[in-house]
Design an enzyme around this catalytic site. Structure first.
Site, PDB file in Angstrom:
ATOM      1  N   LYS A 113      67.419 -29.252  79.714  1.00  0.00           N
ATOM      2  CA  LYS A 113      66.961 -30.632  79.578  1.00  0.00           C
ATOM      3  C   LYS A 113      66.702 -31.214  80.966  1.00  0.00           C
ATOM      4  O   LYS A 113      67.522 -31.108  81.867  1.00  0.00           O
ATOM      5  CB  LYS A 113      68.022 -31.453  78.835  1.00  0.00           C
ATOM      6  CG  LYS A 113      67.501 -32.696  78.155  1.00  0.00           C
ATOM      7  CD  LYS A 113      68.565 -33.310  77.256  1.00  0.00           C
ATOM      8  CE  LYS A 113      68.017 -34.544  76.552  1.00  0.00           C
ATOM      9  NZ  LYS A 113      69.041 -35.181  75.680  1.00  0.00           N
TER      10      LYS A 113
ATOM     11  N   GLU B  74      75.918 -39.122  60.587  1.00  0.00           N
ATOM     12  CA  GLU B  74      76.304 -40.483  60.230  1.00  0.00           C
ATOM     13  C   GLU B  74      77.042 -40.553  58.894  1.00  0.00           C
ATOM     14  O   GLU B  74      77.998 -41.330  58.737  1.00  0.00           O
ATOM     15  CB  GLU B  74      75.065 -41.377  60.179  1.00  0.00           C
ATOM     16  CG  GLU B  74      74.394 -41.595  61.525  1.00  0.00           C
ATOM     17  CD  GLU B  74      73.403 -40.518  61.904  1.00  0.00           C
ATOM     18  OE1 GLU B  74      72.790 -40.621  62.982  1.00  0.00           O
ATOM     19  OE2 GLU B  74      73.240 -39.553  61.107  1.00  0.00           O
TER      20      GLU B  74
ATOM     21  N   ARG C 231      71.239 -44.067  57.218  1.00  0.00           N
ATOM     22  CA  ARG C 231      71.414 -42.720  56.686  1.00  0.00           C
ATOM     23  C   ARG C 231      72.744 -42.565  55.955  1.00  0.00           C
ATOM     24  O   ARG C 231      72.950 -41.580  55.243  1.00  0.00           O
ATOM     25  CB  ARG C 231      71.324 -41.709  57.824  1.00  0.00           C
ATOM     26  CG  ARG C 231      70.128 -41.924  58.740  1.00  0.00           C
ATOM     27  CD  ARG C 231      70.017 -40.875  59.806  1.00  0.00           C
ATOM     28  NE  ARG C 231      69.245 -39.735  59.326  1.00  0.00           N
ATOM     29  CZ  ARG C 231      68.945 -38.686  60.077  1.00  0.00           C
ATOM     30  NH1 ARG C 231      69.350 -38.613  61.311  1.00  0.00           N
ATOM     31  NH2 ARG C 231      68.242 -37.693  59.578  1.00  0.00           N
TER      32      ARG C 231
END
Length: 632
Positions: A288, A375, A403
C-alpha cells in the site's frame, strides 16, 4: 511531479483500455510512473484515497493488458483503489475534477463510464456482484471474462465469504484477484488475516520439496515409490503452507502468492488463468502506497488524506482556528468515561483512526476490540457483552452502520440491551459522495422500539449525550457530523441530559425554527441576521429524534403558526417527519404553515460539505430564505 496528463509521454496517448494492451517494452514501466505522479499530484491538491491507488498500479496495468474491458467485466471492491483505472479509461483529462462538485467520483460509478461495471463505495461486494454477472453471461450464452478485485481487509466480511461459497457451488467461470497488502484502512485484524500472512517464497518451497523427496528416496525398498508420490502431490505441500487450502475448500483453483508489482509475471498468470473454465482465485501481494515513501511508511494516514505537500508528504497548513473535530471529542470523551467505568468497552469495524477510538486502544487495550470489516458481527458481539453487564460502545460510520440494521433490531433493541451506538459522519460527508453520506440514520433508527436517538448541536453536547447514553438503561444511538465543532468547551465531567428534553436557544414572536444536530447553529445565525429584516424568530434545539421532546414541541406549535423544521438527514421518515406525525396526531396542524428542510428523496452527489449544504438549502442562507418565504 507531473500535474497535467497532457504532458505525459505515454498516458496522453491512452484513451481506452485497448491502448494499454498495445504498449511495448519499457513503456509499461514509464506509464506506471506517470500514473503515480498524476495521482500524487491530484490528491495532494484536493485530498483523496492515495495509498490504496498507488498500491495497485502495476496490478491495474496487468489487468488491462490481460483482459479486454470492451467486453470483459472488471469489478473493483470498495473502489478507492481505482484511480489508475479511471486514468486509463478515457478520464485523464477530467482527473483534476476528482471528488469535486460536478467532477469525477472518487469511486467507480456506472453512470460515469461504461468501463465502471459496478458502482461501489462499501466493501466486500465485488465477489457477489461479479458472480451475478458471470451467471448472467452463462444464461445469455455469452463468452467473456468476469474479474473481481478484492482486498484482504474486505475479505474479512461475511458478504465476501457468502459470495465465495456460492461461486464455488455454481462453478461458474470467474477470476477473483485477492489484493493482499495486509491492510484495509488500518492494520488488518483477525484469524483470517493471520492465515493469509502465511506466505512462502518460491525458492523455499522448491528447497523444501527437494529436501522431502531426497529424504524419502533414502528409505530402503519403498523410498522410490514414496518419492514418486511426493512429486505427484507436490501441490499439496504448497497448499498446506499457503492460504490455498482455504480457497480450495470453496472449490476455487488457487494461484499464488504472486508479486503484485511485477506486471510481466501478472500478465503471464492472468493469461493462463483465462484458460481455466472454473472459479479461480489469484493471490497477489502488493504494498500500500507503493512508490511514494511517506505513504509506504504510514499507509493508514495516507489511505484517505487531505491536501498535502507532495515533496514532503506534510499536510498543508491553513489559517483559522484549530477547532477539535467531533471525532476527536468523541474519542477523548470515551477514554475519559472509560477511565471511571471499567464496564465500558470500545468496538469498531476496521476504523480505529477514523472513528477516534485509537486513543482508547492505547489507553485501554484490554477493553478495545477491532472486529475488522464486520459491522453485523460488531453489533451482535456487543449485544453478547451487554448481557454480561458490560457497556459496549459501537463506533461505526453512519453509512456503514446500515449494514447491521437487522442486528440492531433483533439482537439489541428487541432485547433492550445496554448497547450504545456512536455514528460518526452523520449527514453529508462531502467529497466521498453518495456512498458515504450518512443521510438515513435518523430514518432507519427512529422507528425501532426501545432505542433512544440523539444528535448534538456542538461538541460539548456530544460529550453530554455520551454520558447520557452510558447512564441510560437500554440501547442508545448518538449521531454526529464529520468535521470540526463550533468551539464549545467540553467538560471534563459532562453532565447527563434529561431524555426527551430539548432546549430553546433563542426566543421570538414571528416564527420558529425547530432544528436538530448540525443544523442548530446555522438556524441561530439565520435568526440573528433576520432581526435586520424585522423578523424575530425563535430557535429550538430538539436534541432527541426519539423520544421527541413532545411537550416542548406542542408548546411551540401553540405559540407559532409559521414553523421551519431543519435536519441534515433524509426528509423521508426523518426527524421532521416525526414532528409532523406528532402534530397531526395531536390535532395542532390547523392554520399552520410549515416548511421542511433536509435531504430530498434522492442520492446526493459529491462536493464539499459547504457546497452541498448550500445546494440543498440547509445552510444559514437557506434557512433564512425559507423563513422569509414562510413569513411573506
Amino acid at each position: 511531479m507531473i500535474k497535467d496528463p497532457k504532458q505525459t509521454a505515454i498516458l496522453s496517448k491512452i484513451h481506452k483500455p485497448g491502448d494499454v494492451r498495445a504498449l511495448e517494452g519499457d513503456q509499461i514501466d514509464i506509464l506506471a510512473q506517470e500514473l503515480r505522479d498524476i495521482i500524487i499530484s491530484q490528491v495532494s491538491a484536493h485530498g483523496g484515497h492515495l495509498a490504496p491507488s498507488l498500491g495497485v498500479i502495476e496490478l491495474t496495468l496487468a489487468l488491462f493488458r490481460s483482459f479486454d474491458l470492451e467486453r470483459d467485466k472488471l469489478v473493483w471492491d470498495v473502489g478507492h483503489q481505482a484511480y489508475a483505472h479511471k486514468l486509463l479509461t478515457g478520464r485523464a483529462d477530467e482527473f483534476h475534477t476528482l471528488r469535486q462538485k460536478g467532477g469525477l467520483s472518487g469511486f467507480p460509478r456506472m453512470a460515469e463510464s461504461h468501463y465502471d461495471h459496478f458502482g461501489v463505495g462499501h466493501s466486500s461486494t465485488s465477489i457477489s456482484a461479479a458472480l451475478g454477472m458471470a451467471m448472467a453471461r452463462d444464461l445469455k450464452g455469452e463468452d467473456h471474462e468476469v474479474v473481481a478485485v478484492i482486498g484482504d481487509g474486505s475479505l474479512t466480511a461475511g458478504l465476501a465469504f457468502e459470495g465465495l461459497n456460492q461461486a464455488g457451488d455454481l462453478g461458474s467461470k470467474m477470476v477473483v484477484v485477492l489484493n493482499d497488502n495486509e491492510m484495509s484502512i488500518s492494520k488488518n485484524v483477525g484469524a483470517l488475516s493471520q492465515f493469509l500472512s502465511r506466505k512462502m517464497t518460491t525458492p523455499f518451497l522448491q528447497r523444501l520439496k527437494s529436501d522431502v523427496e531426497g529424504l524419502l528416496a533414502t528409505i530402503p525398498k519403498i523410498g522410490d515409490d514414496l518419492a514418486g508420490y511426493a512429486k505427484r502431490y507436490g501441490d499439496s505441500v504448497k497448499s498446506f503452507f499457503t492460504p490455498g487450502i482455504l480457497f480450495e475448500a470453496f472449490h476455487f483453483t488457487y494461484v499464488g502468492p504472486i508479486d503484485g508489482h511485477d506486471t510481466a509475471t501478472l500478465v503471464k498468470v492472468f493469461e493462463e488463468v483465462k484458460k481455466l473454465d472454473k472459479p479461480v482465485l489469484v493471490h497477489v501481494m502488493t504494498k500500500k502506497g507503493k512508490g511514494y515513501e511517506p505513504a509506504e511508511s504510514d499507509p493508514s494516514h495516507y489511505h484517505g488524506v487531505g491536501e498535502f505537500i507532495p515533496e514532503t508528504g506534510l499536510a498543508r497548513k491553513f489559517s483559522g482556528s484549530a477547532l477539535q473535530s467531533y471525532t476527536a471529542v468523541f474519542g477523548d470523551t470515551l477514554c475519559s468515561l472509560a477511565s471511571r467505568d471499567d464496564r465500558i468497552i470500545a468496538i469498531t469495524a476496521a476504523m480505529p483512526e477514523g472513528t477516534g477510538t485509537e486513543c482508547f486502544r492505547k489507553n485501554h487495550p484490554e477493553r478495545f476490540v477491532d472486529v475488522g470489516i464486520c459491522e453485523q458481527h460488531a453489533v451482535t458481539f456487543a449485544a453478547g457483552l451487554a448481557t454480561e453487564g458490560y457497556k459496549p460502545a459501537v463506533a461505526i460510520y453512519s453509512t456503514f452502520m446500515q449494514r447491521a440494521y437487522d442486528q440492531i433490531v433483533h439482537d439489541v433493541c428487541l432485547q433492550n440491551l445496554n448497547v450504545n451506538f456512536f455514528l460518526d459522519r452523520g449527514g453529508l460527508v462531502g467529497e466521498d459522495g453518495a456512498t458515504h453520506h450518512g443521510a438515513f440514520d435518523m430514518s432507519y433508527l427512529r422507528h425501532i422500539p426501545n432505542l433512544v436517538v440523539m444528535a448534538p448541536k456542538d461538541e460539548a453536547e456530544l460529550a453530554r449525550m455520551m454520558a447520557t447514553a452510558f447512564a441510560h438503561e437500554g440501547p442508545c444511538a448518538v449521531r454526529y457530523p464529520r468535521g470540526t465543532g463550533v468551539g464549545a468547551k467540553v467538560s471534563a465531567n459532562p453532565k447527563t441530559i434529561a431524555v426527551g428534553r430539548g432546549e430553546l436557544m433563542r426566543d421570538g414572536e414571528d416564527a420558529a425554527v425547530i432544528a436538530i444536530g448540525s443544523r442548530v447553529y446555522p438556524a441561530v445565525e439565520a435568526a440573528m441576521e433576520l432581526v435586520e429584516d424585522g423578523l424575530h424568530v425563535a430557535v429550538f434545539n430538539a436534541r432527541f429524534v426519539k423520544p421527541l421532546p413532545e411537550e416542548q414541541l406542542l408548546e411551540l406549535a401553540a405559540r407559532f403558526d409559521r414553523i421551519v423544521l431543519v435536519e441534515e438527514n433524509s426528509l423521508a421518515g426523518g426527524f421532521s417527519s416525526a414532528v409532523l406525525e406528532l402534530f397531526t396526531e395531536r390535532g395542532v396542524m390547523d392554520g399552520k404553515r410549515l416548511k421542511r428542510l433536509g435531504i430530498p428523496d434522492e442520492f446526493v452527489e459529491h462536493g464539499s460539505q459547504k457546497e452541498l449544504r448550500r445546494m440543498l438549502g440547509i445552510d444559514k442562507d437557506g434557512i433564512k430564505q425559507a423563513l422569509r418565504t414562510l413569513c411573506g
